[in-house]
Design a protein around this motif. Structure first.
Motif, PDB file in Angstrom:
ATOM      1  N   LEU A 161       0.825  -1.205   0.000  1.00  0.00           N
ATOM      2  CA  LEU A 161       0.000   0.000   0.000  1.00  0.00           C
ATOM      3  C   LEU A 161       0.863   1.261   0.000  1.00  0.00           C
ATOM      4  O   LEU A 161       0.486   2.282  -0.588  1.00  0.00           O
ATOM      5  CB  LEU A 161      -0.920   0.014   1.223  1.00  0.00           C
ATOM      6  N   GLN A 162       2.003   1.209   0.659  1.00  0.00           N
ATOM      7  CA  GLN A 162       2.899   2.369   0.675  1.00  0.00           C
ATOM      8  C   GLN A 162       3.319   2.751  -0.737  1.00  0.00           C
ATOM      9  O   GLN A 162       3.414   3.937  -1.067  1.00  0.00           O
ATOM     10  CB  GLN A 162       4.127   2.068   1.537  1.00  0.00           C
ATOM     11  N   LYS A 163       3.561   1.757  -1.582  1.00  0.00           N
ATOM     12  CA  LYS A 163       3.945   2.030  -2.966  1.00  0.00           C
ATOM     13  C   LYS A 163       2.805   2.712  -3.715  1.00  0.00           C
ATOM     14  O   LYS A 163       3.016   3.717  -4.411  1.00  0.00           O
ATOM     15  CB  LYS A 163       4.325   0.726  -3.667  1.00  0.00           C
ATOM     16  N   ILE A 168       0.300   7.946  -5.769  1.00  0.00           N
ATOM     17  CA  ILE A 168      -0.896   8.796  -5.877  1.00  0.00           C
ATOM     18  C   ILE A 168      -0.639  10.166  -5.256  1.00  0.00           C
ATOM     19  O   ILE A 168      -1.111  11.194  -5.767  1.00  0.00           O
ATOM     20  CB  ILE A 168      -2.100   8.102  -5.211  1.00  0.00           C
ATOM     21  N   LEU A 169       0.126  10.212  -4.182  1.00  0.00           N
ATOM     22  CA  LEU A 169       0.485  11.510  -3.600  1.00  0.00           C
ATOM     23  C   LEU A 169       1.287  12.352  -4.583  1.00  0.00           C
ATOM     24  O   LEU A 169       1.155  13.573  -4.633  1.00  0.00           O
ATOM     25  CB  LEU A 169       1.278  11.306  -2.308  1.00  0.00           C
ATOM     26  N   GLU A 170       2.126  11.708  -5.380  1.00  0.00           N
ATOM     27  CA  GLU A 170       2.904  12.420  -6.388  1.00  0.00           C
ATOM     28  C   GLU A 170       2.035  12.877  -7.554  1.00  0.00           C
ATOM     29  O   GLU A 170       2.297  13.914  -8.157  1.00  0.00           O
ATOM     30  CB  GLU A 170       4.032  11.521  -6.905  1.00  0.00           C
ATOM     31  N   ASP A 171       0.998  12.118  -7.869  1.00  0.00           N
ATOM     32  CA  ASP A 171       0.121  12.441  -8.996  1.00  0.00           C
ATOM     33  C   ASP A 171      -1.334  12.165  -8.623  1.00  0.00           C
ATOM     34  O   ASP A 171      -1.866  11.089  -8.915  1.00  0.00           O
ATOM     35  CB  ASP A 171       0.518  11.627 -10.227  1.00  0.00           C
ATOM     36  N   PRO A 172      -2.024  13.131  -7.970  1.00  0.00           N
ATOM     37  CA  PRO A 172      -3.407  12.917  -7.538  1.00  0.00           C
ATOM     38  C   PRO A 172      -4.395  12.698  -8.691  1.00  0.00           C
ATOM     39  O   PRO A 172      -5.504  12.218  -8.467  1.00  0.00           O
ATOM     40  CB  PRO A 172      -3.743  14.205  -6.781  1.00  0.00           C
ATOM     41  N   SER A 173      -3.999  13.041  -9.938  1.00  0.00           N
ATOM     42  CA  SER A 173      -4.896  12.832 -11.071  1.00  0.00           C
ATOM     43  C   SER A 173      -4.878  11.382 -11.556  1.00  0.00           C
ATOM     44  O   SER A 173      -5.640  11.020 -12.463  1.00  0.00           O
ATOM     45  CB  SER A 173      -4.509  13.762 -12.225  1.00  0.00           C
ATOM     46  N   ASN A 174      -4.040  10.553 -10.971  1.00  0.00           N
ATOM     47  CA  ASN A 174      -3.933   9.150 -11.363  1.00  0.00           C
ATOM     48  C   ASN A 174      -5.304   8.468 -11.296  1.00  0.00           C
ATOM     49  O   ASN A 174      -5.982   8.521 -10.276  1.00  0.00           O
ATOM     50  CB  ASN A 174      -2.941   8.435 -10.434  1.00  0.00           C
ATOM     51  N   GLN A 175      -5.701   7.835 -12.402  1.00  0.00           N
ATOM     52  CA  GLN A 175      -7.016   7.203 -12.490  1.00  0.00           C
ATOM     53  C   GLN A 175      -6.946   5.679 -12.463  1.00  0.00           C
ATOM     54  O   GLN A 175      -7.958   5.011 -12.713  1.00  0.00           O
ATOM     55  CB  GLN A 175      -7.701   7.651 -13.806  1.00  0.00           C
ATOM     56  N   ALA A 225      -6.994  28.496 -11.080  1.00  0.00           N
ATOM     57  CA  ALA A 225      -8.422  28.461 -11.392  1.00  0.00           C
ATOM     58  C   ALA A 225      -9.007  27.101 -11.013  1.00  0.00           C
ATOM     59  O   ALA A 225      -8.313  26.078 -11.054  1.00  0.00           O
ATOM     60  CB  ALA A 225      -8.640  28.724 -12.872  1.00  0.00           C
ATOM     61  N   VAL A 226     -10.299  27.100 -10.664  1.00  0.00           N
ATOM     62  CA  VAL A 226     -10.952  25.860 -10.240  1.00  0.00           C
ATOM     63  C   VAL A 226     -10.867  24.804 -11.338  1.00  0.00           C
ATOM     64  O   VAL A 226     -10.627  23.625 -11.061  1.00  0.00           O
ATOM     65  CB  VAL A 226     -12.413  26.126  -9.851  1.00  0.00           C
ATOM     66  N   LYS A 227     -11.039  25.199 -12.599  1.00  0.00           N
ATOM     67  CA  LYS A 227     -11.001  24.211 -13.689  1.00  0.00           C
ATOM     68  C   LYS A 227      -9.608  23.593 -13.825  1.00  0.00           C
ATOM     69  O   LYS A 227      -9.479  22.411 -14.170  1.00  0.00           O
ATOM     70  CB  LYS A 227     -11.442  24.846 -15.003  1.00  0.00           C
ATOM     71  N   VAL A 228      -8.572  24.375 -13.537  1.00  0.00           N
ATOM     72  CA  VAL A 228      -7.203  23.852 -13.584  1.00  0.00           C
ATOM     73  C   VAL A 228      -6.978  22.863 -12.443  1.00  0.00           C
ATOM     74  O   VAL A 228      -6.430  21.773 -12.637  1.00  0.00           O
ATOM     75  CB  VAL A 228      -6.176  24.996 -13.509  1.00  0.00           C
ATOM     76  N   VAL A 229      -7.427  23.253 -11.241  1.00  0.00           N
ATOM     77  CA  VAL A 229      -7.297  22.377 -10.074  1.00  0.00           C
ATOM     78  C   VAL A 229      -8.087  21.095 -10.281  1.00  0.00           C
ATOM     79  O   VAL A 229      -7.613  19.994  -9.966  1.00  0.00           O
ATOM     80  CB  VAL A 229      -7.779  23.107  -8.801  1.00  0.00           C
ATOM     81  N   ALA A 230      -9.292  21.217 -10.844  1.00  0.00           N
ATOM     82  CA  ALA A 230     -10.129  20.042 -11.086  1.00  0.00           C
ATOM     83  C   ALA A 230      -9.429  19.046 -12.007  1.00  0.00           C
ATOM     84  O   ALA A 230      -9.423  17.837 -11.744  1.00  0.00           O
ATOM     85  CB  ALA A 230     -11.465  20.471 -11.688  1.00  0.00           C
ATOM     86  N   ALA A 231      -8.818  19.555 -13.085  1.00  0.00           N
ATOM     87  CA  ALA A 231      -8.116  18.674 -14.028  1.00  0.00           C
ATOM     88  C   ALA A 231      -6.926  17.996 -13.372  1.00  0.00           C
ATOM     89  O   ALA A 231      -6.691  16.798 -13.575  1.00  0.00           O
ATOM     90  CB  ALA A 231      -7.666  19.483 -15.238  1.00  0.00           C
ATOM     91  N   LYS A 232      -6.167  18.741 -12.553  1.00  0.00           N
ATOM     92  CA  LYS A 232      -5.012  18.175 -11.870  1.00  0.00           C
ATOM     93  C   LYS A 232      -5.424  17.092 -10.872  1.00  0.00           C
ATOM     94  O   LYS A 232      -4.617  16.219 -10.531  1.00  0.00           O
ATOM     95  CB  LYS A 232      -4.234  19.274 -11.156  1.00  0.00           C
ATOM     96  N   CYS A 233      -6.657  17.178 -10.400  1.00  0.00           N
ATOM     97  CA  CYS A 233      -7.142  16.212  -9.409  1.00  0.00           C
ATOM     98  C   CYS A 233      -7.933  15.073 -10.046  1.00  0.00           C
ATOM     99  O   CYS A 233      -8.566  14.277  -9.338  1.00  0.00           O
ATOM    100  CB  CYS A 233      -7.981  16.922  -8.355  1.00  0.00           C
ATOM    101  N   GLY A 234      -7.929  15.013 -11.378  1.00  0.00           N
ATOM    102  CA  GLY A 234      -8.548  13.885 -12.047  1.00  0.00           C
ATOM    103  C   GLY A 234     -10.018  14.012 -12.329  1.00  0.00           C
ATOM    104  O   GLY A 234     -10.668  13.015 -12.688  1.00  0.00           O
TER     105      GLY A 234
END
Length: 260
Positions: A161-163, A168-175, A225-234
Motif C-alpha cells: 500500500l505504501q507504494k 498517488i500523492l505524487e500524482d493525484p490525477s492518477n485514475q 483556477a478551479v477548472k485547472v485544479v479540477a483537471a489536476k485532481c482527475g
C-alpha cells in the motif's frame, strides 16, 4: 515580527518560563522545514498560504482559517504552498486543552485569529499584567473552545500500500483502478481493497479522494483556477469537482480562499 523576536532564535523561545510564547516567520512557496520536533506543544497557524504537515504515518493539510496543534516531541515536517505567513505559539503543560499523542487540525475563529496576530506583535517576553499577558489569558480561553477538523490523510504501514499511496500523492490525477494497481504490485484487487480497509480504515476510493482535495487546496491557495485544479485532481469538469469538494469539505472551492 516584533523587535524582541528578532533577538531571540526559535530554540531560545522554548527556554522561556512563561506559559505561552509567540513566534512569527514568513516562507516562500515551496520552502520546506525538515523533520524536527519541539519540547513544547505548538499551535501552528498561517494567516496566508497553505501548509502540508507530514509525520511518519500521516499527512495533514492546513488551509486558511485553521491551525494545527502538535504535541511536544512529535517529529514532523512542513511544506509550504503559496507564500506562507506562519505564526506559531508554544504552550507549556498548563495549556487548557488535552493534547493527544497525535496532531489535531482545529478551526480558528475570527477572534482567535486576531489574538494570534496581536500576540505576535507584542514583546516576546511577556510581563505580568501587560497587554501581552491579557492577550495570552484570552487566547488560552479560546484554545479550549477550538473544534477539531478531519483534514488528515492516513498513511499505510503495509509495504504494498505504501507504494500505491506514494505514487498517488505524487500524482493525484492518477485514475488507475484497483485492477491496474494489482498488476503493478502483484496482489489481487480484492486483496488491495481489504488491505486499505484493514490498514488505513477507509476504502481506496475514499483515500484517493482525500488526497485530491488536499492537493486541490494547495492549488487554490496559489490562485489556480478551479477548472485547472479540477483537471489536476482527475475530475472531468469543474462542476463535478466543485460538487464533490463542497460535499466533503462543507464549502465551495471558490469560497475557500475568497479573502485572498
Amino acid at each position: 515580527m516584533n523587535l524582541q523576536n528578532q533577538h531571540i532564535n526559535e530554540s531560545g523561545l522554548l527556554e522561556l518560563p512563561q506559559a505561552l510564547v509567540a513566534w512569527a516567520r514568513d516562507y516562500a512557496d515551496g520552502e520546506e522545514i525538515e523533520l524536527h520536533h519541539h519540547s513544547k506543544i505548538q499551535l501552528l497557524y498561517a494567516s496566508s498560504g497553505v501548509m502540508r504537515l507530514l509525520t511518519n504515518d500521516q499527512a495533514w493539510i492546513v488551509p486558511q482559517n485553521t491551525a494545527v496543534l502538535i504535541p511536544a516531541y512529535l517529529d514532523h515536517a512542513i511544506l509550504m504552498h503559496g507564500n506562507v505567513e506562519m505564526r506559531s505559539l508554544y504552550l507549556n503543560d498548563t495549556a487548557p486543552r488535552t493534547i493527544s499523542n497525535g496532531i489535531e487540525v482545529v478551526a480558528v475563529s475570527p477572534l482567535m485569529c486576531e489574538l494570534i496576530l496581536a500576540l505576535c506583535n507584542e514583546p516576546t517576553v511577556i510581563q505580568p499584567e501587560s497587554r501581552g499577558d491579557l492577550l495570552s489569558k484570552l487566547l488560552f480561553d479560546e484554545l479550549s473552545r477550538m473544534e477539531e477538523l478531519s483534514l488528515s490523510i492516513p498513511m499505510p504501514q503495509e509495504f504494498r500500500l505504501q507504494k500505491i499511496c506514494s505514487l498517488i500523492l505524487e500524482d493525484p490525477s492518477n485514475q488507475d483502478t484497483l485492477e491496474l494497481w494489482s498488476e503493478k504490485i502483484g496482489a489481487s484487487s480484492r486483496t488491495i481493497s481489504r488491505l486499505f480497509e484493514k490498514d488505513i480504515g477507509i476504502s481506496f476510493g475514499r483515500w484517493r479522494q482525500l488526497v485530491r482535495f488536499h492537493h486541490a487546496m494547495e492549488g487554490l491557495a496559489k490562485g489556480e483556477a478551479v477548472k485547472v485544479v479540477a483537471a489536476k485532481c482527475g475530475y472531468g469538469s469543474a462542476s463535478a469537482f466543485s460538487y464533490a469538494f463542497h460535499k466533503e469539505m462543507g464549502v465551495s472551492p471558490t469560497s475557500l480562499f475568497s479573502d485572498q
